[in-house]
Design a protein around this motif. Structure first.
Motif, PDB file in Angstrom:
ATOM      1  N   ALA A  79       0.823  -1.208   0.000  1.00  0.00           N
ATOM      2  CA  ALA A  79       0.000   0.000   0.000  1.00  0.00           C
ATOM      3  C   ALA A  79       0.854   1.254   0.000  1.00  0.00           C
ATOM      4  N   ARG A  80       0.310   2.322  -0.554  1.00  0.00           N
ATOM      5  CA  ARG A  80       0.914   3.651  -0.405  1.00  0.00           C
ATOM      6  C   ARG A  80       0.518   4.128   0.983  1.00  0.00           C
ATOM      7  N   ARG A  81       1.489   4.282   1.863  1.00  0.00           N
ATOM      8  CA  ARG A  81       1.223   4.604   3.266  1.00  0.00           C
ATOM      9  C   ARG A  81       1.303   6.106   3.494  1.00  0.00           C
ATOM     10  N   ILE A  82       0.207   6.667   3.963  1.00  0.00           N
ATOM     11  CA  ILE A  82       0.089   8.118   4.099  1.00  0.00           C
ATOM     12  C   ILE A  82      -0.284   8.479   5.528  1.00  0.00           C
ATOM     13  N   TYR A  83       0.443   9.426   6.084  1.00  0.00           N
ATOM     14  CA  TYR A  83       0.123   9.967   7.402  1.00  0.00           C
ATOM     15  C   TYR A  83      -0.517  11.329   7.213  1.00  0.00           C
ATOM     16  N   LEU A  84      -1.726  11.506   7.738  1.00  0.00           N
ATOM     17  CA  LEU A  84      -2.435  12.781   7.640  1.00  0.00           C
ATOM     18  C   LEU A  84      -1.885  13.720   8.698  1.00  0.00           C
ATOM     19  N   SER A  85      -1.212  14.780   8.252  1.00  0.00           N
ATOM     20  CA  SER A  85      -0.471  15.640   9.166  1.00  0.00           C
ATOM     21  C   SER A  85      -0.462  17.073   8.662  1.00  0.00           C
ATOM     22  N   ILE A 120       6.890   7.425  11.506  1.00  0.00           N
ATOM     23  CA  ILE A 120       7.016   8.047  10.191  1.00  0.00           C
ATOM     24  C   ILE A 120       8.277   7.557   9.487  1.00  0.00           C
ATOM     25  N   ASP A 121       9.378   7.510  10.222  1.00  0.00           N
ATOM     26  CA  ASP A 121      10.648   7.094   9.631  1.00  0.00           C
ATOM     27  C   ASP A 121      10.632   5.644   9.153  1.00  0.00           C
ATOM     28  N   LEU A 122       9.953   4.780   9.899  1.00  0.00           N
ATOM     29  CA  LEU A 122       9.972   3.353   9.591  1.00  0.00           C
ATOM     30  C   LEU A 122       8.885   2.906   8.613  1.00  0.00           C
ATOM     31  N   TYR A 123       7.723   3.557   8.667  1.00  0.00           N
ATOM     32  CA  TYR A 123       6.563   2.996   7.972  1.00  0.00           C
ATOM     33  C   TYR A 123       5.903   3.884   6.917  1.00  0.00           C
ATOM     34  N   ILE A 124       6.067   5.184   6.987  1.00  0.00           N
ATOM     35  CA  ILE A 124       5.251   6.089   6.181  1.00  0.00           C
ATOM     36  C   ILE A 124       5.965   6.506   4.890  1.00  0.00           C
ATOM     37  N   ASP A 125       5.211   6.517   3.790  1.00  0.00           N
ATOM     38  CA  ASP A 125       5.750   6.919   2.490  1.00  0.00           C
ATOM     39  C   ASP A 125       5.645   8.430   2.268  1.00  0.00           C
TER      40      ASP A 125
END
Length: 225
Positions: A79-85, A120-125
């Protein structure tokens, strides 16, 4: 397309399954899965937040529950991993067109003062913001992203509706009218009643350009959405 949402408050997403998006999910054109991050906490009380190192106001979401949730939901990182920030790239129509080409999206909703940076560093694109303001959490932004992207999934909305709307062609949409033709003294422009499709197209194009120039001159000058 499958969209997976990780959140501390899954009940907030009930409205997402109404109207157009809800019908698309029911018809099997779109798969939206809401996952409760608390289910992956490895402590006695399903605690998912703690005080920030170095001091400061508020609480920070802990890395373990989030990391475990992501690994369970997307073990092979498909998946494209997105953090809403609020620190992310501003969400625009061009990003919608980019994301709709992904088979799988994973949206992480932060809360409180945000998430541990190691998540964020480990998992988020990538990080995405829906505007220059701060909300109490990432749930509303995640719903915005889901709704925007879902509209462009094949079969969810007719192609004609998508072509003529605001931002689809780089500008704002022309004014819309329906019955009655006269409402409280305000009449529908005669050209729309003429049946002359070329004149109607010309009028709509001119109105679109006029609105865009007046309200969003940045778009009139070739600004990127």
């Amino acid at each position: 397309m499958k969209i997976t949402v990780l959140t501390l408050f899954p009940e907030m997403f009930a409205p997402l399954f109404q109207s157009v998006v809800g019908r698309a999910v029911e018809a099997g054109k779109l798969n939206i899965e809401i996952i409760n991050i608390r289910d992956f906490a490895e402590n006695k009380h399903s605690k998912c937040d703690d005080y920030p190192f170095g001091g400061g106001a508020g609480m920070v979401m802990m890395p373990q529950p989030i990391g475990s949730a992501i690994e369970a939901a997307d073990p092979e990182h498909r998946a494209r991993r997105i953090y809403l920030s609020p620190k992310g790239e501003t969400f625009k129509q061009s990003k919608v067109f980019e994301l709709v080409n992904c088979e799988n999206l994973l949206l992480l909703c932060g809360h409180y003062e945000g998430v541990d940076q190691r998540v964020i560093d480990l998992y988020i694109d990538e990080e995405i913001s829906i505007g220059d303001y701060v909300l109490t959490g990432g749930e509303l932004p995640a719903m915005v992203v889901c709704d925007c992207v879902a509209r462009y999934v094949e079969g969810v909305i007719s192609d004609g509706s998508l072509v003529d709307e605001s931002f689809a062609g780089g500008g704002l949409e022309y004014p819309q009218y329906t019955r009655p033709s006269d409402y409280k003294g305000l009449k529908v422009p005669e050209v729309l009643l003429s049946g002359d499709h070329k004149k109607i197209d010309d009028w709509r194009r001119a109105e679109s350009e006029k609105l865009t120039k007046a309200r969003r001159p940045d778009l009139s000058n070739g600004g990127k959405l």
